[in-house]
Design a protein around this motif. Structure first.
Motif, PDB file in Angstrom:
ATOM      1  N   HIS A 214      -0.991  -1.030  -4.444  1.00  0.00           N
ATOM      2  CA  HIS A 214      -0.391  -0.735  -5.692  1.00  0.00           C
ATOM      3  C   HIS A 214       0.604  -1.974  -5.889  1.00  0.00           C
ATOM      4  O   HIS A 214       1.415  -1.849  -6.941  1.00  0.00           O
TER       5      HIS A 214
ATOM      6  N   ARG B  85      -6.631  14.205   3.561  1.00  0.00           N
ATOM      7  CA  ARG B  85      -5.483  13.247   3.373  1.00  0.00           C
ATOM      8  C   ARG B  85      -6.403  12.326   2.458  1.00  0.00           C
ATOM      9  O   ARG B  85      -7.327  11.370   2.633  1.00  0.00           O
ATOM     10  N   LEU B  86      -5.845  11.842   1.321  1.00  0.00           N
ATOM     11  CA  LEU B  86      -6.234  11.018   0.051  1.00  0.00           C
ATOM     12  C   LEU B  86      -6.182   9.670   0.841  1.00  0.00           C
ATOM     13  O   LEU B  86      -5.289   9.342   1.449  1.00  0.00           O
ATOM     14  N   PRO B  87      -7.161   8.555   0.553  1.00  0.00           N
ATOM     15  CA  PRO B  87      -7.140   7.188   0.894  1.00  0.00           C
ATOM     16  C   PRO B  87      -5.700   6.543   0.301  1.00  0.00           C
ATOM     17  O   PRO B  87      -5.249   6.895  -0.763  1.00  0.00           O
ATOM     18  N   ASP B  88      -5.436   5.425   1.207  1.00  0.00           N
ATOM     19  CA  ASP B  88      -4.107   4.856   0.697  1.00  0.00           C
ATOM     20  C   ASP B  88      -4.613   3.818  -0.347  1.00  0.00           C
ATOM     21  O   ASP B  88      -5.886   3.661  -0.483  1.00  0.00           O
ATOM     22  N   GLU B  89      -3.677   3.658  -1.444  1.00  0.00           N
ATOM     23  CA  GLU B  89      -3.967   2.761  -2.355  1.00  0.00           C
ATOM     24  C   GLU B  89      -3.103   1.602  -2.591  1.00  0.00           C
ATOM     25  O   GLU B  89      -1.847   1.500  -2.291  1.00  0.00           O
TER      26      GLU B  89
ATOM     27  N   TRP C  42       0.860  -1.237  -0.027  1.00  0.00           N
ATOM     28  CA  TRP C  42      -0.111   0.091   0.084  1.00  0.00           C
ATOM     29  C   TRP C  42       0.817   1.323   0.097  1.00  0.00           C
ATOM     30  O   TRP C  42       1.850   1.292   0.585  1.00  0.00           O
ATOM     31  N   ARG C  43       0.438   2.418  -0.802  1.00  0.00           N
ATOM     32  CA  ARG C  43       1.070   3.625  -0.660  1.00  0.00           C
ATOM     33  C   ARG C  43       0.246   4.602  -0.143  1.00  0.00           C
ATOM     34  O   ARG C  43      -0.967   4.673  -0.249  1.00  0.00           O
ATOM     35  N   GLY C  44       0.681   5.177   0.948  1.00  0.00           N
ATOM     36  CA  GLY C  44       0.086   6.099   1.853  1.00  0.00           C
ATOM     37  C   GLY C  44      -0.499   7.356   0.962  1.00  0.00           C
ATOM     38  O   GLY C  44      -0.090   7.915   0.039  1.00  0.00           O
ATOM     39  N   GLY C  45      -1.943   7.651   1.293  1.00  0.00           N
ATOM     40  CA  GLY C  45      -2.398   8.707   0.438  1.00  0.00           C
ATOM     41  C   GLY C  45      -1.761  10.239   0.648  1.00  0.00           C
ATOM     42  O   GLY C  45      -1.034  10.188   1.894  1.00  0.00           O
ATOM     43  N   ASP C  46      -1.842  10.789  -0.532  1.00  0.00           N
ATOM     44  CA  ASP C  46      -1.084  12.207  -0.519  1.00  0.00           C
ATOM     45  C   ASP C  46      -1.990  13.204   0.486  1.00  0.00           C
ATOM     46  O   ASP C  46      -3.092  13.057   0.437  1.00  0.00           O
TER      47      ASP C  46
END
Length: 387
Positions: free
Chosen positions: A354, A348-352, A330-334
């Motif tokens: 990837h 804070r955008l959701p984690d994605e 997972w990449r942390g949301g920006d």
């Protein structure tokens, strides 16, 4: 199997295993019991739901040299790590459930809302459009054959032989190289080195630089010590303490011969007995309980990692991690700003999700995983969860 079952189901991969189980039982010393056979049949008859198939899953695939089970399963499945279900694999009770060889034809069979793979037999030449005959087919192969691997072993084999993680900083007190042949500052293959310390009766050693601490990204706690690999050396003559003509004690170090070098060996490098290593056929599976953590570091000197690179995880055997575990990356949301309302608000955008990790080496508190697939660069601190 009951006689009413269609003939094509009788050639499931698990049944192939059972036909060769006596040879494997002798080799692995894991006898196959009637109950294990029953469970294998039950698992093999299930397959995966059609909804789990890749949108463009082919009806057949001819295995070629260089294929891996992961590659093949990726052709058929949305989640390639679920290949045990597609193949009817029972990882808990039958350690080597099937072997797949270049040249074999794999057929995707769909019945009753589920899918599974079976072997077909090519008839005719080698063209892609050749007819494939459906029917029972067994292959009994000698133990020295070369079945395709589960994952690309060439990517992890150097790591398995070159890397060591210690629970404590044992290298700080390990035997060390104290001098080099003829005043050399660095040593290469075939050179002599002189070392002191407790060799513990071993004669085959790996050479390491000073170990670096692996710290948990969140707690900063030391989880282990990763030792940079330098090369290998053989102990060819033990050291001794002897009395000279003046009656004084002289320390004579042990003599080592540098056998292999990854980088030049130097004064102060540490020695650790070389372990016996075997490359296992790892069976992918999800953890049996919730497991999550973070990337500790990228193996090597890189700051970011991509596909086919190796990362250290802050979870190990003490946390329930096993070889073959599959994790989602997972990449942390920006951080962003919502400027659509009356006033701007920080959000804070959701984690994605990837990528996918495949664990192949486990220590007490850390483990190492191969990045099987990834969309964006992986960094220390990125998190992983169950797939």
């Amino acid at each position: 199997m009951p006689s009413a079952r269609p003939a094509h189901i009788s050639v499931l991969v698990a049944c192939l295993t059972l036909a060769t189980s006596s040879a494997w039982a002798q080799a692995s010393k894991l006898p196959i019991t009637p109950e294990q056979r029953r469970v294998a049949d039950q698992v093999a008859s299930a397959g995966v739901p059609l909804s789990e198939l890749a949108p463009d899953a082919p009806d057949q695939h001819v295995v070629v040299s260089g294929d891996t089970l992961w590659d093949i399963s990726k052709l058929f499945l949305k989640s390639p790590w679920r290949w045990p279900e597609l193949w009817g694999m029972n990882r808990e009770q039958i350690r080597n459930p099937h072997l797949i060889y270049p040249g074999q034809v794999l057929l995707l069979v769909k019945t009753d809302g589920r899918a599974r793979l079976q072997f077909g037999q090519r008839v005719g030449g080698d063209a892609a459009g050749d007819t494939v005959k459906l029917g029972p087919k067994m292959r009994v192969s000698a133990l020295d054959s070369s079945p395709i691997p589960n994952i690309p072993l060439n990517l992890i084999q150097p790591f398995l032989s070159d890397t060591a993680v210690f629970d404590t900083d044992v290298l700080a007190t390990a035997p060390r190289i104290v001098a080099a042949q003829e005043g050399h500052v660095v040593l290469g293959q075939g050179d002599l080195a002189y070392a002191r310390g407790d060799f513990g009766g071993a004669t085959d050693f790996r050479v390491f630089r000073t170990a670096r601490a692996l710290r948990d990204p969140a707690t900063k706690e030391i989880l282990g010590y990763e030792a940079p690999y330098v090369g290998t050396a053989d102990l060819i003559r033990a050291g001794e303490d002897r009395t000279n003509a003046d009656g004084k004690t002289e320390i004579v170090p042990a003599t080592m011969k540098i056998k292999r070098v990854k980088q030049e060996v130097g004064i102060g490098d540490r020695l650790a007995p070389a372990p016996q290593r075997t490359l296992e056929r790892y069976v992918p599976h999800a953890p049996d309980k919730p497991l999550a953590g973070q990337i500790v570091s990228i193996y090597g000197e890189a700051l970011n990692a991509g596909q086919n690179q190796i990362v250290a995880l802050n979870r190990g055997a003490a946390d329930g991690v096993e070889r073959g575990h599959v994790f989602a990356l997972w990449r942390g949301g920006d951080a962003a700003v919502d400027a659509t309302g009356d006033r701007s608000v920080s959000i804070r955008l959701p984690d994605e999700r990837h990528g996918v990790l495949f664990v192949f080496e486990v220590y007490q508190r850390v483990s190492y995983a191969l990045i099987i697939s990834v969309k964006e660069p992986v960094r220390s601190g990125d998190r992983f969860t169950q797939p």
